[in-house]
Design an enzyme around this catalytic site. Structure first.
Site, PDB file in Angstrom:
ATOM      1  N   VAL A  78      -0.204 -12.142   9.268  1.00 58.12           N
ATOM      2  CA  VAL A  78       1.133 -12.553   8.826  1.00 58.12           C
ATOM      3  C   VAL A  78       2.181 -12.073   9.835  1.00 58.12           C
ATOM      4  O   VAL A  78       3.101 -12.807  10.206  1.00 58.12           O
ATOM      5  CB  VAL A  78       1.439 -11.988   7.413  1.00 58.12           C
ATOM      6  CG1 VAL A  78       2.869 -12.293   7.007  1.00 58.12           C
ATOM      7  CG2 VAL A  78       0.461 -12.545   6.395  1.00 58.12           C
ATOM      8  N   GLY A  79       2.027 -10.839  10.304  1.00 52.21           N
ATOM      9  CA  GLY A  79       3.009 -10.263  11.217  1.00 52.21           C
ATOM     10  C   GLY A  79       3.163 -11.073  12.497  1.00 52.21           C
ATOM     11  O   GLY A  79       4.287 -11.326  12.949  1.00 52.21           O
ATOM     12  N   CYS A  95      -2.780   2.114   6.417  1.00 49.16           N
ATOM     13  CA  CYS A  95      -2.891   1.607   7.790  1.00 49.16           C
ATOM     14  C   CYS A  95      -3.424   2.704   8.706  1.00 49.16           C
ATOM     15  O   CYS A  95      -4.012   2.425   9.738  1.00 49.16           O
ATOM     16  CB  CYS A  95      -1.533   1.120   8.272  1.00 49.16           C
ATOM     17  SG  CYS A  95      -0.254   2.343   8.035  1.00 49.16           S
ATOM     18  N   GLU A 151       5.025  -3.496  12.157  1.00 48.83           N
ATOM     19  CA  GLU A 151       4.032  -2.424  12.044  1.00 48.83           C
ATOM     20  C   GLU A 151       2.818  -3.020  11.354  1.00 48.83           C
ATOM     21  O   GLU A 151       2.921  -3.478  10.203  1.00 48.83           O
ATOM     22  CB  GLU A 151       4.597  -1.239  11.263  1.00 48.83           C
ATOM     23  CG  GLU A 151       5.652  -0.457  12.034  1.00 48.83           C
ATOM     24  CD  GLU A 151       5.165   0.112  13.375  1.00 48.83           C
ATOM     25  OE1 GLU A 151       3.962   0.335  13.545  1.00 48.83           O
ATOM     26  OE2 GLU A 151       6.030   0.308  14.261  1.00 48.83           O
ATOM     27  N   ASN A 207       0.797  -1.238   0.000  1.00 52.98           N
ATOM     28  CA  ASN A 207       0.000   0.000   0.000  1.00 52.98           C
ATOM     29  C   ASN A 207       0.828   1.287   0.000  1.00 52.98           C
ATOM     30  O   ASN A 207       0.349   2.319  -0.428  1.00 52.98           O
ATOM     31  CB  ASN A 207      -1.011  -0.011   1.158  1.00 52.98           C
ATOM     32  CG  ASN A 207      -0.349   0.082   2.502  1.00 52.98           C
ATOM     33  OD1 ASN A 207       0.753  -0.417   2.697  1.00 52.98           O
ATOM     34  ND2 ASN A 207      -1.011   0.717   3.442  1.00 52.98           N
ATOM     35  N   ASN A 250      -1.832  -8.085  10.498  1.00 50.16           N
ATOM     36  CA  ASN A 250      -1.613  -8.701  11.818  1.00 50.16           C
ATOM     37  C   ASN A 250      -1.441 -10.205  11.702  1.00 50.16           C
ATOM     38  O   ASN A 250      -0.625 -10.794  12.408  1.00 50.16           O
ATOM     39  CB  ASN A 250      -2.805  -8.393  12.736  1.00 50.16           C
ATOM     40  CG  ASN A 250      -2.743  -6.976  13.218  1.00 50.16           C
ATOM     41  OD1 ASN A 250      -2.736  -6.052  12.410  1.00 50.16           O
ATOM     42  ND2 ASN A 250      -2.667  -6.776  14.516  1.00 50.16           N
TER      43      ASN A 250
HETATM   44  P1  NAD Z   1       0.487  -8.882   4.173  1.00 50.75           P
HETATM   45  O1  NAD Z   1       0.666  -9.201   5.619  1.00 50.75           O
HETATM   46  O2  NAD Z   1      -0.384  -9.758   3.377  1.00 50.75           O
HETATM   47  O3  NAD Z   1       1.911  -8.882   3.431  1.00 50.75           O
HETATM   48  C1  NAD Z   1       2.990  -8.088   3.853  1.00 50.75           C
HETATM   49  C2  NAD Z   1       4.279  -8.705   3.344  1.00 50.75           C
HETATM   50  O4  NAD Z   1       4.493  -9.953   3.990  1.00 50.75           O
HETATM   51  C3  NAD Z   1       4.277  -8.985   1.836  1.00 50.75           C
HETATM   52  O5  NAD Z   1       5.547  -8.674   1.294  1.00 50.75           O
HETATM   53  C4  NAD Z   1       4.032 -10.490   1.799  1.00 50.75           C
HETATM   54  O6  NAD Z   1       4.530 -11.100   0.630  1.00 50.75           O
HETATM   55  C5  NAD Z   1       4.818 -10.953   3.027  1.00 50.75           C
HETATM   56  N1  NAD Z   1       4.439 -12.271   3.568  1.00 50.75           N
HETATM   57  C6  NAD Z   1       3.238 -12.913   3.455  1.00 50.75           C
HETATM   58  N2  NAD Z   1       3.306 -14.125   4.066  1.00 50.75           N
HETATM   59  C7  NAD Z   1       4.552 -14.245   4.581  1.00 50.75           C
HETATM   60  C8  NAD Z   1       5.227 -15.268   5.327  1.00 50.75           C
HETATM   61  N3  NAD Z   1       4.614 -16.393   5.683  1.00 50.75           N
HETATM   62  N4  NAD Z   1       6.518 -15.059   5.683  1.00 50.75           N
HETATM   63  C9  NAD Z   1       7.140 -13.896   5.361  1.00 50.75           C
HETATM   64  N5  NAD Z   1       6.569 -12.916   4.644  1.00 50.75           N
HETATM   65  C10 NAD Z   1       5.277 -13.066   4.268  1.00 50.75           C
HETATM   66  O7  NAD Z   1       0.024  -7.347   4.127  1.00 50.75           O
HETATM   67  P2  NAD Z   1      -0.423  -6.492   2.855  1.00 50.75           P
HETATM   68  O8  NAD Z   1      -1.753  -6.999   2.402  1.00 50.75           O
HETATM   69  O9  NAD Z   1       0.712  -6.412   1.876  1.00 50.75           O
HETATM   70  O10 NAD Z   1      -0.579  -5.029   3.504  1.00 50.75           O
HETATM   71  C11 NAD Z   1      -1.753  -4.562   4.107  1.00 50.75           C
HETATM   72  C12 NAD Z   1      -1.631  -4.590   5.629  1.00 50.75           C
HETATM   73  O11 NAD Z   1      -0.486  -3.848   6.022  1.00 50.75           O
HETATM   74  C13 NAD Z   1      -2.803  -3.932   6.346  1.00 50.75           C
HETATM   75  O12 NAD Z   1      -3.174  -4.703   7.452  1.00 50.75           O
HETATM   76  C14 NAD Z   1      -2.219  -2.593   6.830  1.00 50.75           C
HETATM   77  O13 NAD Z   1      -2.844  -2.048   7.951  1.00 50.75           O
HETATM   78  C15 NAD Z   1      -0.808  -2.976   7.110  1.00 50.75           C
HETATM   79  N6  NAD Z   1       0.063  -1.798   7.084  1.00 50.75           N
HETATM   80  C16 NAD Z   1       0.567  -1.324   8.265  1.00 50.75           C
HETATM   81  C17 NAD Z   1       1.372  -0.183   8.282  1.00 50.75           C
HETATM   82  C18 NAD Z   1       1.953   0.346   9.564  1.00 50.75           C
HETATM   83  O14 NAD Z   1       2.943   1.056   9.513  1.00 50.75           O
HETATM   84  N7  NAD Z   1       1.376   0.031  10.715  1.00 50.75           N
HETATM   85  C19 NAD Z   1       1.677   0.472   7.084  1.00 50.75           C
HETATM   86  C20 NAD Z   1       1.136  -0.036   5.898  1.00 50.75           C
HETATM   87  C21 NAD Z   1       0.342  -1.182   5.909  1.00 50.75           C
END
Ligand code: NAD
Length: 480
Positions: A229-230, A281, A247, A149, A227
């Site tokens: 994946v994180g 986010c 984050e 995003n 959240n």
């Molecule tokens: P996502 O969790 O689907 O993916 C994020 C990254 O993680 C991608 O590069 C993805 O390929 C990777 N990933 C997926 N599975 C993995 C695994 N098993 N091991 C390691 N890496 C893996 O998130 P998204 O859909 O790309 O982004 C949207 C989310 O991000 C929303 O929830 C948003 O709130 C959050 N976000 C948070 C902030 C912040 O600073 N707090 C900023 C921007 C976006």
């Protein structure tokens, strides 16, 4: 065009020769093919980052900063092209695409400047012959995993401090927006960054991202994303003894009090909730309004929302571009359907009917009212252009409702009462507070991050970034 990974200073095709098409969310047009890399590709990059670490950390801060400054200059010279590419692959409007690219440039410049700032402290020692001070050392090769995003700003706000403080980097960009990171890596390549210092491996999170988390050479993981994946990554990385920074999501409230400038408050709500198609986010998703102005505010908000143009993000008068992907759109539409059962729909709620938009992932800006505190649209992150409106008796009820969420990223209040604004800053449980401005938006030189389930607590950007990307060494230097 076929793009390649950047490993040990070389553009390298993926070992299995597999690629994924990068497509415009507006009309499905192909924007190039990016590697679907394997674990072996990731390992090659990780090994390169380990070899490069020994010499990179020995450079002076200023020597490392010179590469950041050069990369910033190169991006600046290509600002329009890079911003346009960002808009094409992510779907935010052109002004936002160029704005985000400019922000990435500012972040590089800021961290190049940090190279001239102090990195430690001097303490008086109990021993008159001891010179007692702290210094900072880099952590080692770091793994950066980023979302789609903010496809250029977030990668850069991780890379820039990582590099300037002496770490080497392997980045795994989001699969849906690889081209923005490609532009940054190309700028560093043209800036002559030494081989292995910055590596970029495109591909799936579960393959490339997971290898970064698993591999013992990677000493820290900085992740921004969902959240779900994180949390999984945080547990795995912690079990391997790695430093982690997460984050995550948000459910950001905007409070509008009776004494607010309502015209301004409507613009703040519209911009915070609908820019970038609500895919921030920090996007506003709950708007909590004091009852004496509720009807007036609601009617003006709905009226204003109906004037917003949803459409091709490259056109100047567009306010809302497409969602990033079919599955993202499906998720938003499913939440809207849930909202129709649990609340009253005031506007939007549909896919736009225009013929020109039928191949894109479009949804109308949507507002609900009469939403219960435990409705899905009250509690879950939607990540789309959807507002849930709430009527409250007073400030106390508003702030209680604002805090009634697992998230704690950003919050805003519209009021002309300075004392209430100050109280709000104290009462609200978030990492970012805005008074008389929208929940989204952050400047490049100040700390960014959330609390509660929005973050693991450390801050990105600004002076605080040094805390994650270095460790403190305390030195007792005695005279003989
Ligand atoms: P996502 O969790 O689907 O993916 C994020 C990254 O993680 C991608 O590069 C993805 O390929 C990777 N990933 C997926 N599975 C993995 C695994 N098993 N091991 C390691 N890496 C893996 O998130 P998204 O859909 O790309 O982004 C949207 C989310 O991000 C929303 O929830 C948003 O709130 C959050 N976000 C948070 C902030 C912040 O600073 N707090 C900023 C921007 C976006």
């Amino acid at each position: 065009m076929r793009y390649a990974n950047y490993i040990n200073g070389q553009w390298k095709q993926p070992t299995l020769g597999e690629y994924r098409e990068n497509r415009s969310p507006h009309n499905g047009e192909s924007l190039g093919e990016f590697p679907s890399s394997t674990v072996e590709d990731a390992r090659e990059a990780i090994i390169a980052s380990k070899s490069a670490f020994q010499s990179w950390k020995k450079l002076s801060f200023q020597q490392r900063a010179a590469y950041l400054q050069k990369a910033a200059d190169i991006l600046k010279a290509n600002l329009q092209e890079v911003g346009r590419d960002l808009t094409q692959e992510e779907g935010k409007t052109l002004a936002e695409g160029i704005g985000e690219t400019q922000r990435a440039i500012s972040i590089l410049e800021y961290f190049a400047g940090e190279a001239r700032q102090p990195v430690g402290e001097v303490f008086p020692s109990g021993n008159p012959k001891t010179f007692l001070y702290t210094t900072r050392t880099p952590i080692g090769p770091v793994g950066l995993i980023t979302p789609w995003n903010f496809p250029i700003a977030i990668p850069v706000w991780k890379m820039a401090p990582a590099l300037v403080y002496g770490n080497t980097v392997v980045i795994k960009p989001a699969d849906l927006t690889p081209k923005s990171v490609y532009h940054v890596v190309k700028a560093f390549d043209e800036a002559g960054i030494p081989p292995g210092v910055l590596n970029c491996v495109f591909g799936r999170g579960s393959v490339v991202g997971n290898e970064l988390v698993e591999h013992p050479f990677i000493k820290a993981i900085s992740f921004t994303g969902s959240n779900q994946v994180g949390n999984q990554i945080a547990q795995l990385a912690a079990s391997k003894g790695k430093k982690v920074q997460m984050e995550l999501g948000g459910k950001n409230p905007l409070i509008v009090l009776a004494d607010a400038d309502l015209e301004k408050a409507v613009e703040i709500a519209v911009s915070g909730a609908f820019r970038s198609t609500g895919q921030k986010c920090t996007a506003t998703s709950r708007v909590i309004v004091e009852e004496s102005v509720y009807e007036t505010f609601r009617d003006r908000l709905v009226e204003r929302t109906k004037t917003l143009k949803t459409g091709n993000p490259l056109q100047e008068d567009t306010f809302i571009g497409p969602a990033i992907s079919q599955s993202q759109l499906d998720g938003v539409l499913a939440m809207i359907e849930a909202g129709k059962d649990e609340a009253t729909l005031l506007c939007g709620g549909e896919v736009p009917a225009e013929e020109e938009l039928k191949n894109g992932f479009y949804v109308q800006p949507t507002i609900f009212e009469n939403v219960s505190p435990d409705a899905r649209i009250t509690r879950e992150e939607i990540f789309g252009p959807v507002i849930a409106l709430f009527k409250v008796k007073n400030y106390e009820e508003a702030v209680e409702m604002a805090n009634d969420t697992e998230y704690g990223l950003s919050a805003a209040i519209c009021t002309n009462n300075l004392s209430v604004a100050q109280k709000f800053v104290e009462d609200i449980e978030v990492g970012l507070v805005h008074v008389n401005n929208e929940t989204a938006g952050s400047e490049p030189h100040v700390p960014f991050g959330g609390c509660k389930n929005s973050s693991t607590g450390s801050r990105e950007q600004g002076k605080t970034a040094i805390d994650f990307y270095t460790q403190v060494k305390t030195v007792y230097l005695d005279q003989v």
